[in-house]
Design an enzyme around this catalytic site. Structure first.
Site: not given
Ligand code: DAT
Ligand code: MG
Length: 149
Positions: A126, A9, A112, A115, A49, A57, A102, A91, A85
């Protein structure tokens, strides 16, 4: 062979962690089959996303991922989706285990660093979203027999 989509990222790129992140996946034994540095369009960010489009968010996430260049990559190997992962970590970087990317380098959930696809089917979707078929290479590393039994 299984493939996954990994994206460094904007924060990972800006902090000079691209090499470190690529190194960790390479040293595990996974094969890098595609890599490109790019600016992300709003359209691509929203598609990538889209499962989070209802979340509070979502706006910030799209804003962030389109704010500066990312490094998009595809990796190949046995069990690469789940293993990557684990290497990436939870996350929220604050609670991610030390030893994960992370856990070692991040603090905020919205910064973080990286991805990684969460399932084999997600990875296929993806990879198709981020790469043309012609950008994906196929190669057998010379060390393959020293990594796989
Ligand atoms: P990951 O990237 O571990 O697969 P995710 O798919 O649940 O996590 O979320 C995608 C991204 O969105 C994550 O890397 C960071 C952001 N994100 C997730 N939960 C969040 C939250 N509670 N507040 C702010 N950003 C968040
Ligand atoms: Mg995810």
């Amino acid at each position: 062979m299984e493939r996954t989509f990994i994206m460094i990222k904007p924060d990972g790129v800006q902090r000079g962690l691209t090499g470190e992140i690529v190194k960790r996946l390479e040293q595990k034994g996974f094969n890098l089959v595609a890599m490109k540095m790019m600016n992300v369009s709003r359209e691509l960010a929203e598609k990538h996303y889209d499962v989070h489009s209802d979340k509070p968010f979502f706006g910030n996430l799209v804003e962030f991922i389109t704010s500066a260049p990312v490094v998009a990559t595809v990796w190949e190997g046995e069990g690469v989706v789940a293993s990557a992962r684990k290497i990436i970590g939870a996350t929220n970087p604050l609670t991610a285990e030390p030893g994960t990317i992370r856990g070692d380098y991040g603090i905020s959930i919205g910064r973080n660093l990286i991805h990684g696809s969460d399932a084999v089917e997600t990875a296929q979707r993806e990879i198709a979203l981020w790469f043309e078929e012609s950008e994906l290479t196929t190669w057998k590393p010379a060390l393959q027999n020293w990594i796989y039994e």
